[in-house]
Design a protein around this motif. Structure first.
Motif, short mmCIF file in Angstrom:
data_model
loop_
_atom_site.label_atom_id
_atom_site.label_comp_id
_atom_site.label_asym_id
_atom_site.label_seq_id
_atom_site.Cartn_x
_atom_site.Cartn_y
_atom_site.Cartn_z
N GLU A 182 0.88 -1.46 0.31
CA GLU A 182 0.32 0.07 -0.11
C GLU A 182 0.96 1.26 0.13
OE1 GLU A 182 -2.06 3.42 1.82
OE2 GLU A 182 -0.40 1.83 2.82
N PRO A 183 1.61 1.20 0.85
CA PRO A 183 2.27 2.15 1.18
C PRO A 183 3.71 3.13 -0.29
CG PRO A 183 3.79 1.23 2.63
CD PRO A 183 2.23 0.60 1.99
N LEU A 184 3.83 1.35 -1.25
CA LEU A 184 4.73 1.67 -2.14
C LEU A 184 3.54 1.98 -3.61
CD1 LEU A 184 7.07 -0.87 -1.54
CD2 LEU A 184 7.76 1.47 -2.14
N GLU A 372 11.28 7.40 5.24
CA GLU A 372 12.43 6.69 5.41
C GLU A 372 12.42 5.21 4.51
OE1 GLU A 372 16.75 6.49 6.74
OE2 GLU A 372 15.22 7.66 7.95
N ALA A 373 12.19 3.93 5.01
CA ALA A 373 11.80 3.12 4.81
C ALA A 373 11.62 2.58 3.84
CB ALA A 373 11.04 1.89 5.94
N ILE A 374 9.94 3.30 3.20
CA ILE A 374 9.86 3.08 1.82
C ILE A 374 10.48 3.94 1.20
CG2 ILE A 374 7.15 4.20 0.71
CD1 ILE A 374 6.98 1.69 2.48
N ARG A 375 10.97 4.94 1.32
CA ARG A 375 12.20 5.47 0.31
C ARG A 375 13.23 4.27 -0.10
NH1 ARG A 375 11.42 10.72 2.71
NH2 ARG A 375 13.14 10.31 4.08
N THR A 376 13.47 4.03 0.91
CA THR A 376 15.18 2.65 0.99
C THR A 376 14.00 2.14 -0.11
OG1 THR A 376 15.41 3.51 2.70
CG2 THR A 376 16.05 1.37 2.25
N ALA A 377 13.05 1.21 0.19
CA ALA A 377 12.35 -0.12 -0.75
C ALA A 377 12.66 0.73 -1.79
CB ALA A 377 11.40 -0.52 -0.27
N ARG A 378 11.45 1.76 -2.05
CA ARG A 378 11.94 1.89 -3.47
C ARG A 378 12.61 2.04 -4.66
NH1 ARG A 378 8.35 6.19 -2.55
NH2 ARG A 378 6.69 4.35 -3.47
N ASP A 379 13.96 2.93 -3.73
CA ASP A 379 15.12 3.00 -4.42
C ASP A 379 15.66 1.25 -4.53
OD1 ASP A 379 15.22 5.30 -4.29
OD2 ASP A 379 16.27 5.59 -2.73
N HIS A 380 16.04 0.76 -3.43
CA HIS A 380 16.24 -0.84 -3.95
C HIS A 380 15.35 -1.18 -4.79
CE1 HIS A 380 18.48 -3.82 -1.96
NE2 HIS A 380 18.16 -4.72 -2.13
N MET A 381 14.16 -0.90 -4.95
CA MET A 381 13.27 -1.76 -6.26
C MET A 381 14.24 -1.54 -7.64
SD MET A 381 9.59 -1.71 -4.75
CE MET A 381 9.21 -2.56 -6.44
N ALA A 382 14.09 -0.44 -7.68
CA ALA A 382 14.31 0.73 -9.19
C ALA A 382 16.22 0.22 -9.00
CB ALA A 382 14.91 2.19 -8.71
N ALA A 383 16.88 -0.01 -8.23
CA ALA A 383 18.09 -0.60 -8.38
C ALA A 383 18.16 -1.84 -8.39
CB ALA A 383 19.14 -0.95 -7.10
N ARG A 399 7.47 -5.55 -15.03
CA ARG A 399 6.44 -6.03 -14.39
C ARG A 399 7.53 -7.02 -13.04
NH1 ARG A 399 0.99 -7.04 -16.34
NH2 ARG A 399 0.34 -6.11 -13.98
N VAL A 400 7.34 -8.35 -13.95
CA VAL A 400 7.89 -9.55 -12.87
C VAL A 400 8.90 -8.95 -11.63
CG1 VAL A 400 8.59 -12.08 -13.01
CG2 VAL A 400 6.33 -10.71 -14.96
N ALA A 401 10.07 -8.63 -12.47
CA ALA A 401 11.36 -7.93 -11.97
C ALA A 401 11.14 -6.87 -10.94
CB ALA A 401 12.28 -7.16 -12.95
N GLN A 402 10.17 -5.98 -11.19
CA GLN A 402 9.61 -5.07 -9.69
C GLN A 402 9.05 -5.97 -8.90
OE1 GLN A 402 6.88 -2.51 -12.64
NE2 GLN A 402 8.48 -0.62 -12.36
N ARG A 403 8.29 -7.58 -9.07
CA ARG A 403 8.13 -7.56 -8.28
C ARG A 403 9.07 -8.72 -6.88
NH1 ARG A 403 3.68 -9.43 -10.66
NH2 ARG A 403 3.08 -7.82 -9.84
N PHE A 404 10.11 -8.98 -7.90
CA PHE A 404 10.86 -9.61 -6.95
C PHE A 404 11.50 -9.09 -6.61
CE2 PHE A 404 10.72 -12.93 -9.74
CZ PHE A 404 10.50 -14.09 -9.69
N GLY A 405 12.35 -7.65 -7.38
CA GLY A 405 12.72 -6.43 -6.65
C GLY A 405 12.11 -6.03 -4.46
N LEU A 406 11.11 -5.68 -4.80
CA LEU A 406 9.89 -5.59 -4.09
C LEU A 406 10.71 -6.68 -2.94
CD1 LEU A 406 7.66 -4.65 -2.11
CD2 LEU A 406 5.87 -6.14 -3.61
#
Length: 565
Positions: A182-184, A372-383, A399-406
Motif C-alpha cells: 500500500e505505501p509503495l 524513510e523506509a519506503i524511500r529505501t524500499a523504492r530505491d532498492h526496487m529500482a536498483a 513488471r515481474v522484475a519489480q515484483r522480485f525487487g519488492l
C-alpha cells in the motif's frame, strides 16, 4: 460489578442475583462512517486467557440478546440462565456509560491513513498518534494470525535455518513484503514454487507463514482446495500481509483461471443486496506464496484445450522452480542435519512453537520511520530492476522484475530492522538468482505473447496438420479429399506436397492462436520469420487456392523445425 461478577440487586438491602462472571468495559466503538455502534469489553476465561468481545448495540435491542450471550458463553464467560437473568444482563450492557471512543475495523491491514496496522493478533500504531484507538472485529480466526514464542527465539532457531537456502531466503523476503504494497502503491502478486512431491515446498510455506502466525494443519498456510468465490474471502482476510496456499493441483482449473486474477487483482466480484442495491466490493492487497507439482499453465491446460494461461496471468502469477539444483530438493544444503527430511522436520517442529512475532516487529519498526523506509524500499526496487532487466525487455519482464525487487527490498528492510539474521544483500542475491532462473525458463526477456503465438501455431500444426489441411491445388475438388473442419490449405513444396507452407483461412488461424490477439500473433510470427506477409506489409496475402485467389495467413513449414525456445 465485583470480583464474582455482574450482580442485580432488586432492593438496596436485599440479596444480589449474579447475572454473569466479571468483565471490564473499555470503550464505545463504531466504524469510520459512524455505523455499527458497539461496546468493547474483556474478561478472563477458565484458562486465565484474556478474551476481547465487541458487542453491537443492535444485537442488544432484541430482548434476551441471544446471539450476544452465545458468543460470550462460547468464549468462556459464565452467564446465568434463570428466569429474568437474560433480559437483565442485556439491559445492563445497553445501559453502560463509557467516555472512551474507538474505531472498529473489520479487515486486516493498514487503517487510519496509514498510521495503524491491524490484524486479528495485534494492532500497531505510529508513535505519538493522537487518534482514537483501533478495535479489530472480524471472524477471521481461520486465517491463523496467532502469536507463540518470542522474536529472539524465532530469529535464532527458525529464520537462521534459512541462511544459504536460496528458496527459503526468498520466501522470508516475500513474507515481509505485504505491508509495503500500500505505501509503495505496488500491486499484489503470487509466486508458485513448482517441484516434485516431498521436495520441501511446504516447508517454505511453513517458514514464510511463521512470520505472521501458525497453529493450523499447515501452520499459517491453507490448502488450494477452494473455489474462486471462496478465495476472495481468503485474500481479504490476509490483506496487506501474506497468503500461503499449498498444492496448486487441488483447485479445479476453471476456478484457478479466475483465482489467478482474483488473488492479484485486489478486487472481489460485484454483488447485489437483497434489495437490488450493489454491495461494496471486497478489496485487498496481498502477497501470495503457493506450491504445486505443476505450474499455472499446465494446471489450466488440464481443464481443456481452450483453457490456457494468458500473459497477464503469467505476470501476476509467477512460477518458480523449487529445485535448488543441489540434489536436495528445495534446499541448497542440510546444515547440521542428517538430510533434507531432517531439516524439514526441524522447521516444521520449530515453526509450530515459534510464530507470529516477526510480522508485528516488522510493522512496528516500519511505523517508527515509515517515510524513510519506503524511500529505501523504492530505491532498492529500482536498483534491482536496473541491474537485472536489459534494455529492450518487454513490459511484462519489467513488471515481474519489480515484483522480485519488492521481495528483495522487504527482505533487506527486515535485515536492517534486525529481524532476519542475515547479512545485508542476502535476500537480494536470492531474489536475483530466482529471477534469472525465471527468465531462462520463459525463453528470454521478450513479450510472452510472441512466444505463445509461435508455440500455439506450432502445436496446432503438430496436432492437426495432416488431418485439417488439404492440398491447395485440389481445394475445390471435392472428390479428392475428405477432411473435416478444414483449418486451411497446404502448398505444394519444391520436392513433395508434404513440405509446403500452410495457408490458414481466418477462422482456422483464430483457432490455432487460441484466444491471442490476431494482429499481435501474426506480427509475432512474422518477426520470428514464420509468417510471410503481403508485399505491402499486410498480415494476410493473396494465394492461389483451387485455381482461385484467396487471402490467407501463410505460415512457413519451417515453423515445425523449431523448439520451445
Amino acid at each position: 460489578m465485583d470480583t464474582v461478577g455482574l450482580a442485580y440487586q432488586p432492593r438496596p438491602d436485599g440479596p444480589a442475583e449474579y447475572l454473569s462472571g466479571p468483565f471490564a468495559v473499555h470503550a464505545k466503538a463504531r466504524a469510520d462512517d459512524g455505523t455499527g455502534w458497539s461496546l468493547v469489553l474483556s474478561f478472563r476465561d477458565s484458562d486465565n486467557r484474556i478474551q476481547v468481545a465487541v458487542i453491537g448495540y443492535g444485537d442488544l435491542a432484541s430482548g434476551e440478546a441471544g446471539e450476544v450471550r452465545r458468543d460470550l458463553a462460547s468464549r468462556g464467560l459464565w452467564l446465568a440462565s434463570r428466569r429474568g437473568a437474560k433480559e437483565r444482563f442485556a439491559e445492563a450492557l445497553a445501559g453502560v456509560r463509557v467516555d472512551l471512543r474507538a474505531v472498529i475495523v473489520n479487515k486486516a491491514g493498514w487503517h487510519g491513513e496509514g498510521e495503524v496496522f491491524a490484524v486479528p493478533s495485534f494492532t500497531a500504531a505510529a508513535p505519538n498518534r493522537q487518534a482514537e484507538p483501533i478495535v479489530f472485529q472480524s471472524g477471521q480466526s481461520a486465517a491463523h494470525f496467532r502469536i507463540a514464542g518470542d522474536l529472539a527465539t524465532w530469529r535464532a532457531e527458525v529464520a537462521a535455518l534459512a541462511e544459504g537456502q536460496t528458496r527459503l531466503e526468498f520466501a522470508l523476503g516475500l513474507g515481509f513484503a505485504g505491508p509495503l504494497l500500500e505505501p509503495l502503491g505496488a500491486e499484489g502478486g503470487a509466486f508458485n514454487y513448482v517441484g516434485a512431491s516431498s521436495s520441501g515446498k511446504t516447508t517454505a510455506l511453513r517458514l514464510a507463514g511463521s512470520i505472521w502466525g501458525g497453529g493450523g494443519p499447515l501452520g499459517f498456510a491453507t490448502s488450494w482446495r477452494t473455489t474462486a468465490n471462496a478465495i476472495e474471502g481468503t485474500a481479504s482476510a490476509h490483506n496487506d500481509s501474506l497468503l500461503c496456499l499449498d498444492e496448486l493441483g487441488l483447485i479445479e482449473p476453471r476456478d484457478l483461471e479466475a483465482a489467478a486474477y482474483v488473488l492479484t487483482g485486489g478486487s472481489g466480484k460485484g454483488r447485489s443486496r437483497a434489495d437490488g442495491d450493489l454491495r461494496a466490493r471486497t478489496r485487498w492487497r496481498v502477497c501470495v506464496l503457493s506450491t504445486g507439482e505443476i505450474g499455472l499453465a499446465q494446471r489450466l491446460a488440464e481443464g481443456g484445450a481452450n483453457r490456457q494461461a494468458k500473459a497477464g496471468q503469467g505476470v501476476r502469477f509467477v512460477d518458480v522452480d523449487a529445485d535448488a539444483g543441489a540434489g536436495l530438493g528445495l534446499f541448497n544444503h542440510v546444515g547440521p542435519f542428517a538430510g533434507p527430511g531432517a531439516l524439514a522436520d526441524a522447521l516444521r517442529e520449530r515453526t509450530a512453537h515459534q510464530h507470529g512475532t516477526a510480522g508485528p516487529a516488522f510493522v512496528q519498526r516500519l511505523l517508527e520511520g515509515k517515510a524513510e523506509a519506503i524511500r529505501t524500499a523504492r530505491d532498492h526496487m529500482a536498483a534491482f530492476v536496473s541491474e537485472h532487466v536489459p534494455d529492450g525487455a518487454s513490459g511484462q519482464v519489467v513488471r515481474v522484475a519489480q515484483r522480485f525487487g519488492l521481495v528483495a527490498a522487504a527482505g533487506e528492510l527486515a535485515t536492517a530492522f534486525d529481524i532476519l539474521p542475515f547479512s545485508p544483500g542476502t535476500v537480494t542475491e536470492a531474489a536475483g538468482a530466482l529471477f534469472r532462473s525465471w527468465v531462462r525458463s520463459r525463453g528470454g526477456v521478450g513479450a510472452s505473447e510472441d512466444r505463445d503465438a509461435v508455440t500455439a501455431v506450432r502445436h496446432f500444426l503438430q496436432q492437426h496438420g495432416p488431418a485439417r489441411f488439404i492440398s491447395a491445388d485440389k481445394a475445390l475438388d471435392e472428390s479428392a479429399w475428405r477432411a473435416q473442419r478444414v483449418a486451411g490449405y497446404r502448398m505444394r513444396g519444391e520436392t513433395t506436397a508434404e513440405d509446403g507452407d500452410y495457408l490458414f483461412h481466418s477462422s482456422g488461424f483464430a483457432e490455432a492462436i487460441a484466444g491471442l490477439d490476431r494482429r499481435a500473433a501474426a506480427d509475432a510470427l512474422a518477426e520470428a520469420g514464420f509468417l510471410k506477409k503481403d508485399p505491402t506489409g499486410k498480415r494476410t496475402r493473396s494465394e492461389r487456392v483451387g485455381g482461385k485467389s484467396m487471402r490467407v495467413y501463410r505460415v512457413s513449414c519451417s515453423i515445425l523445425e523449431g523448439d520451445e525456445e
